[in-house]
Design an enzyme around this catalytic site. Structure first.
Site, PDB file in Angstrom:
ATOM      1  N   LYS A  35       5.183  -7.259 -20.575  1.00 17.20           N
ATOM      2  CA  LYS A  35       4.102  -7.887 -20.146  1.00 17.20           C
ATOM      3  C   LYS A  35       3.176  -8.124 -21.381  1.00 17.20           C
ATOM      4  O   LYS A  35       2.899  -7.263 -21.817  1.00 17.20           O
ATOM      5  CB  LYS A  35       2.949  -6.686 -19.146  1.00 17.20           C
ATOM      6  CG  LYS A  35       2.183  -7.452 -18.466  1.00 17.20           C
ATOM      7  CD  LYS A  35       1.600  -6.498 -17.602  1.00 17.20           C
ATOM      8  CE  LYS A  35       0.236  -6.805 -16.388  1.00 17.20           C
ATOM      9  NZ  LYS A  35      -0.508  -5.822 -15.903  1.00 17.20           N
ATOM     10  N   GLU A  56      -4.831   2.576  -1.705  1.00 16.70           N
ATOM     11  CA  GLU A  56      -5.819   2.635  -1.100  1.00 16.70           C
ATOM     12  C   GLU A  56      -6.283   3.809   0.181  1.00 16.70           C
ATOM     13  O   GLU A  56      -7.215   4.348  -0.255  1.00 16.70           O
ATOM     14  CB  GLU A  56      -7.549   1.683  -1.250  1.00 16.70           C
ATOM     15  CG  GLU A  56      -7.451   0.434  -2.263  1.00 16.70           C
ATOM     16  CD  GLU A  56      -5.791  -0.354  -2.626  1.00 16.70           C
ATOM     17  OE1 GLU A  56      -6.429  -1.029  -3.911  1.00 16.70           O
ATOM     18  OE2 GLU A  56      -5.252  -0.129  -1.997  1.00 16.70           O
ATOM     19  N   ARG A  61      -9.433  -2.499   2.419  1.00 15.77           N
ATOM     20  CA  ARG A  61      -7.597  -1.491   2.058  1.00 15.77           C
ATOM     21  C   ARG A  61      -7.482  -0.679   3.212  1.00 15.77           C
ATOM     22  O   ARG A  61      -6.804   0.130   3.806  1.00 15.77           O
ATOM     23  CB  ARG A  61      -7.053  -2.087   1.823  1.00 15.77           C
ATOM     24  CG  ARG A  61      -6.705  -3.870   1.181  1.00 15.77           C
ATOM     25  CD  ARG A  61      -6.817  -3.887  -0.126  1.00 15.77           C
ATOM     26  NE  ARG A  61      -4.811  -2.959  -0.474  1.00 15.77           N
ATOM     27  CZ  ARG A  61      -4.498  -3.745  -1.284  1.00 15.77           C
ATOM     28  NH1 ARG A  61      -4.334  -4.699  -0.497  1.00 15.77           N
ATOM     29  NH2 ARG A  61      -2.867  -3.093  -1.498  1.00 15.77           N
TER      30      ARG A  61
END
Length: 645
Positions: free
Chosen positions: A282, A369, A397
């Site tokens: 990344k 979540e 969610r």
């Protein structure tokens, strides 16, 4: 742009290049992404890490016909650049510009709008079944990050891959990061495998896969066994997926573009589901993003100075998130029952300092979540005070868990709902416009919204004092300056009690503001005063329960306006209308106008521009009052805003 990138306007142009030119093209694309994002802002670190991977996929497949599904979509910048949109990066994530996520309205190469994690494998399963039933041979490729694959929906889809009786390639992009460092047992499992690999191991793995890859329809299982026997470390890495009966290949180097092209050509011919595990870095190619990928996950404009970057954003000041994070730490110092939970967003939700100070009371569950809410319910049931910090768009969610494990059990869980309302450049996938609607229908749940920094602190103190679930929503915005910290806002929160900010014996209209838009309502009230129109201004504080006294303001005025940074459907204004209807069984004889976000998806822009677009700013509030009263605006010069008390 670059000598090679200038030649690329489509994947067809890409395929005209010899494979050895893909590596220098990747570096040109990195420079282009870096230059573009430094001017407009956007997601950076993730996109820099998948450039070679993206080029290899487009070189090996034809995604005008084949299907490429992203998870999460903020990795798609290189994909957009080579699919004809590089000139549009001048207005990346801006009004009338291109989205920072895949968007089918922009290109046939985008299949879904993707802003949430965990969606790619289940939608791919559906696509694969649909293609098979229609006798279509289009290939389907999923590109999913290591943080997204641990999402519950991803695992549910992996469990259902047996439904797929045809080709489906899942590319697992493993960079050891979500937005924050990826947490959990699966992340540690990947990390152990990653640390055991040398670059030479990755090269040997690639060679072994290519040497043993079967021709179409012959000896697939046999070949996979030979591949596993020939690679020293592959069996531990494959156990997770092969326990689900999913053939696994890898891990391989995600930046070796030449080998990736060969691998995709090889595994693309398999007639069943397979996973290819690749390692990427990344922030690759830009030192600041490489060293701090979280900081450069999503960034505003910045100045590039060699291997350093300095923010060039003019916006500054203390945010609602900052105030929340600082005050939670102070409260936690006094009460060791307070614990904090987040879903891969400790920095974004203001919990960094809490996590450093109270490591044993801080829990990051990763992009999960639903699990975060159930864990919070368990913590509350054991006598602790859990504070669950999740963006509004992601809280959706966990709707069922809030209902079943928190509301139904009547447990004192505090939900701190960041990024409520319109959020700016991320656009429709990230707006927080539904939380009031889906939360206010649940019994045993209190909904509050602070208007400024003082109320943020008071609201948090109130929430932690209650023996029931309290949901506290606030925007991605700077807190109003001290001049808007009215005396009424300094009163402690009392359950179901609003506070009066302005009252006048000759008030024509009652304005009821919920949350941070109180500031806009105050500005409107002062403009109207200069026009000779007096209004009552009430800071609602609560959407559940709504203060019953609010109806009394309707009785003495010519009408009422409610203001909220939420969808008008099922929001705070709807709650006021319901209460008014009950208070006036013979019918409401005076106008009640609900100002909020219309029931449509709001395009990317700055947050301020979005509020103006939907009409919940001071000018439109004042104009709405005039329309109710059927008076025209006075012609006057704009005056400096007055301090309110």
């Amino acid at each position: 742009m670059g000598e090679l990138l200038d030649q690329i306007d489509s994947p067809d142009d890409l395929k005209k290049l010899p494979a050895e030119q893909l590596k220098p093209l990747a570096e040109e694309i990195r420079r282009f992404i870096l230059d573009s994002v430094s001017k407009t802002g956007g997601h950076l670190a993730s996109g820099l890490g998948v450039v070679e991977l993206t080029l290899a996929l487009h070189y090996a497949f034809d995604f005008k016909q084949d299907k490429l599904l992203w998870d999460v979509g903020h990795q798609c910048y290189a994909h957009k650049i080579i699919t004809g949109r590089k000139d549009d990066f001048k207005r990346l994530r801006q009004a009338d510009g291109i989205s920072g996520f895949p968007n089918p309205a922009e290109s046939v190469y985008d299949r879904f709008i993707v802003g949430h994690a965990g969606t790619s494998i289940p939608t791919a399963v559906g696509m694969a079944i649909g293609q098979a039933q229609q006798k279509k041979k289009d290939k389907i490729v999923v590109l999913i990050g290591d943080a997204s694959i641990v999402n519950g929906v991803s695992f549910e889809a992996l469990n259902n891959l047996g439904l797929v009786k045809r080709q489906l390639l899942i590319v697992l992009n493993d960079n050891s990061m979500a937005i924050d460092a990826t947490e959990g047992a699966v992340a540690k499992y990947f990390s152990k495998v990653r640390l055991s690999q040398t670059y030479e191991d990755l090269r040997k793995t690639t060679t072994n896969i290519l040497e043993h890859m079967p021709v179409i329809g012959k000896g697939v299982e046999e070949a996979i066994e030979r591949i596993k026997k020939g690679i020293r470390m592959v069996l531990p890495a494959s156990q997770l997926f092969e326990s689900l009966n999913v053939p696994y290949f890898g891990p391989v180097d995600g930046h070796d573009v030449g080998s990736l092209v060969k691998l995709f050509n090889a595994v693309g011919h398999l007639d069943h589901t397979a996973i290819l595990h690749v390692y990427t870095k990344k922030g690759k190619g830009f030192s600041p993003a490489d060293k701090d990928p979280r900081k450069f996950h999503s960034t505003g404009p910045f100045e590039i100075n060699g291997d350093t970057a300095e923010s060039s954003s003019v916006a500054s000041g203390c945010t609602f998130t900052d105030v929340f994070g600082e005050h939670l730490v102070k409260l936690a110092e006094k009460d060791d029952r307070i614990v904090a939970i987040t879903s891969a967003m400790s920095g974004g939700t203001g919990l960094d300092e809490f996590s450093k100070r109270f490591g044993d009371r801080f829990f990051d569950v990763g992009i999960a979540e639903s699990a975060a809410v159930d864990i919070a319910a368990g913590l509350a049931g054991s006598g602790l005070k859990p504070v669950v910090c999740i963006y509004s768009t992601f809280l959706q969610r966990s709707y069922d868990q809030i209902f079943q494990e928190v509301s139904l059990q009547n447990l004192p869980v505090v939900f701190c709902i960041d990024r409520a309302g319109v959020v700016g450049a991320d656009g429709p996938t990230h707006h927080g416009l539904m939380d009031i609607g889906f939360l206010r229908m649940m019994p045993n749940v209190v909904l509050i919204a602070p208007a400024n920094a003082i109320e943020m602190k008071l609201a948090l103190e109130f929430a932690l004092s209650q023996q029931k679930c309290v949901c506290l929503r606030y925007p991605r915005d700077i807190v109003p300056s001290a001049e808007f910290e009215m005396a009424a806002c300094k009163k402690p929160f009392e359950l179901g009690k609003s506070v009066v900010v302005r009252r006048h014996k000759d008030s024509a209209i009652a304005i009821i503001a919920y949350g941070s838009l109180l500031t806009e309502a105050l500005k409107a009230a002062e403009v109207l005063t200069e026009d000779g129109i007096e209004v009552d201004l009430i800071n609602a504080r609560f959407a559940v329960p709504v203060d019953k006294k609010i109806v009394s303001f309707l009785k003495k005025s010519k009408g009422m306006i409610t203001i909220e940074d939420h969808d008008v459907a099922c929001g705070f204004g709807s709650a006021v209308l319901e209460m008014a209807a009950a208070a006036f069984p013979g019918g409401i004889k005076k106008p009640i106008v609900t100002l909020g976000v219309p029931n449509r998806y709001i395009k990317q822009n700055s947050r301020r521009a979005q509020l103006m677009d939907v009409g919940i700013n001071a000018d439109n509030i004042a104009q709405t009052v005039r329309e109710i009263l059927k008076v025209k605006s006075a012609k006057r010069k704009t005056k400096k805003h007055k301090t309110a008390e």
